[in-house]
Scaffold this motif. Structure first.
Motif, PDB file in Angstrom:
ATOM      1  N   PHE A   8      35.572 -38.466 -46.792  1.00 24.21           N
ATOM      2  CA  PHE A   8      37.019 -38.311 -46.685  1.00 24.21           C
ATOM      3  C   PHE A   8      37.411 -37.875 -45.264  1.00 24.21           C
ATOM      4  CE2 PHE A   8      40.897 -35.687 -47.037  1.00 24.21           C
ATOM      5  CZ  PHE A   8      41.765 -36.653 -47.517  1.00 24.21           C
ATOM      6  N   GLU A   9      36.629 -36.971 -44.688  1.00 21.93           N
ATOM      7  CA  GLU A   9      36.927 -36.493 -43.330  1.00 21.93           C
ATOM      8  C   GLU A   9      36.763 -37.602 -42.294  1.00 21.93           C
ATOM      9  OE1 GLU A   9      34.186 -33.282 -43.091  1.00 21.93           O
ATOM     10  OE2 GLU A   9      35.571 -31.818 -43.994  1.00 21.93           O
ATOM     11  N   HIS A  10      35.985 -38.627 -42.611  1.00 23.48           N
ATOM     12  CA  HIS A  10      35.758 -39.746 -41.687  1.00 23.48           C
ATOM     13  C   HIS A  10      36.252 -41.063 -42.281  1.00 23.48           C
ATOM     14  CE1 HIS A  10      32.868 -36.631 -40.370  1.00 23.48           C
ATOM     15  NE2 HIS A  10      33.028 -37.138 -39.169  1.00 23.48           N
ATOM     16  N   LYS A  11      37.307 -40.963 -43.108  1.00 19.96           N
ATOM     17  CA  LYS A  11      37.774 -42.137 -43.846  1.00 19.96           C
ATOM     18  C   LYS A  11      38.297 -43.249 -42.949  1.00 19.96           C
ATOM     19  CE  LYS A  11      42.328 -40.068 -44.681  1.00 19.96           C
ATOM     20  NZ  LYS A  11      43.293 -39.660 -45.722  1.00 19.96           N
ATOM     21  N   GLU A  12      38.644 -42.943 -41.699  1.00 17.77           N
ATOM     22  CA  GLU A  12      39.116 -43.979 -40.787  1.00 17.77           C
ATOM     23  C   GLU A  12      37.962 -44.760 -40.170  1.00 17.77           C
ATOM     24  OE1 GLU A  12      42.255 -44.623 -40.816  1.00 17.77           O
ATOM     25  OE2 GLU A  12      42.608 -42.866 -42.077  1.00 17.77           O
ATOM     26  N   GLU A  13      36.754 -44.249 -40.303  1.00 19.63           N
ATOM     27  CA  GLU A  13      35.570 -44.957 -39.796  1.00 19.63           C
ATOM     28  C   GLU A  13      35.271 -46.146 -40.703  1.00 19.63           C
ATOM     29  OE1 GLU A  13      33.641 -44.321 -37.180  1.00 19.63           O
ATOM     30  OE2 GLU A  13      34.195 -42.284 -36.550  1.00 19.63           O
ATOM     31  N   MET A  14      34.945 -47.279 -40.115  1.00 22.03           N
ATOM     32  CA  MET A  14      34.677 -48.476 -40.908  1.00 22.03           C
ATOM     33  C   MET A  14      33.492 -48.261 -41.845  1.00 22.03           C
ATOM     34  SD  MET A  14      35.821 -51.358 -41.690  1.00 22.03           S
ATOM     35  CE  MET A  14      37.025 -51.520 -40.360  1.00 22.03           C
TER      36      MET A  14
END
Length: 293
Positions: free
Chosen positions: A202-208
């Motif tokens: 969730f904390e890196h949800k913008e990562e592909m």
């Protein structure tokens, strides 16, 4: 008093309702009977509930829990709750029944739970009429926090993550490989251990990488838990659980790919359970005109 409980594998939300409609809230660890025994349930009730209210005034207990669809496992909670609340009528049902009542009320619906674990059912407004098997964090629980954590750990141990995420996750998971294997295969509450790592996604949800991992898990959930009901398109679809709530945008995307719309996604079912049980309880108690807190 009326006591409502919604118990997953990680935590249990309790709501105590007086005859005048006042509410008190408590939270304890999850009481999934696949991971706790009667002695542990008794200890939680005695230490985490008993000091805060007079249990002799509780008239009804409605407990909805993960792991309680199996009759033998359900009785672990039934015995402990009946012993602890000796003056109350105790009802123990699966978390799916609780979720269905909370999200659908007396209307039909396709109800999905995505929390530490996952499951689904068809609800006709009164009863569960069909359900997919819930096989736990190793054989099932597709799309759940435990499943996401399991895939994440596997990629980490195989060094299949992008290097910057590999390094970042090493800070979140400072365990040696043998320690991880012990926690997963031999340790207490392995599903909670795995589910705790979903926060990293969730904390890196913008990562592909993170988006692809979560999306693939949800696609598997739809394939195995929604699309296999013969008449799934005839039911409004509801989701409940922290994993569904955190990644609601991806659930909506996967639903749209399958030509479906989600009616609602809520984090916890307690508000719906109160709406289902509280009015009748308070109405029946009004003639007494007594606050029992």
């Amino acid at each position: 008093m009326l006591l409502l409980a919604d118990s997953g594998s990680t935590k249990t939300d309790w709501c105590l309702i007086s005859k005048s409609g006042d509410e008190k809230y408590f939270q304890t660890i999850g009481l999934n009977p696949y991971f706790v025994d009667e002695s542990m349930v008794d200890e939680v009730l005695s230490k985490e509930l008993d000091p805060f209210f007079d249990k002799s005034k509780v008239e009804f207990v409605h407990f909805f829990g993960s792991g309680c669809a199996n009759d033998s496992k359900k009785m672990v909670l039934q015995y402990s709750l009946e012993h602890f609340f000796s003056t109350a009528e105790v009802f123990v049902e699966s978390d799916l029944i609780g979720a269905a009542q909370a999200l659908c009320g007396k209307e039909k619906g396709l109800v999905c739970i995505l929390g530490t674990g996952s499951s689904s059912c068809l609800y006709d407004g009164q009863n569960i009429i069909d359900r997919r098997p819930s096989l736990g964090y190793l054989l099932g629980d597709h799309g759940s926090a435990a499943s996401l954590g399991l895939h994440l750990l596997s990629d980490f141990l195989h060094q299949d993550m992008p290097e910057h995420l590999q390094n970042a996750f090493a800070q979140e998971c400072p365990y040696l490989t043998p320690d991880i294997l012990d926690r997963v295969y031999k340790g207490p509450f392995p599903n909670r251990f795995l589910g705790g790592f979903a926060k990293f996604l969730f904390e890196h949800k913008e990562e592909m990488y993170a988006k692809n991992l979560v999306t693939k898990a949800f696609e598997t959930f739809f394939e195995k838990q929604i699309l296999r009901y013969p008449n799934f398109s005839a039911y409004p679809i509801h989701f409940v659980g922290s994993t569904a709530y955190w990644f609601s945008n991806l659930i909506h995307e996967v639903a749209q790919k399958n030509g479906l719309q989600i009616q609602q996604i809520v984090q916890r079912p307690m508000d719906g359970l109160k709406a289902y049980y509280k009015p009748l309880f308070v109405e029946q108690a009004q003639q007494e005109d007594i606050s029992d807190f």
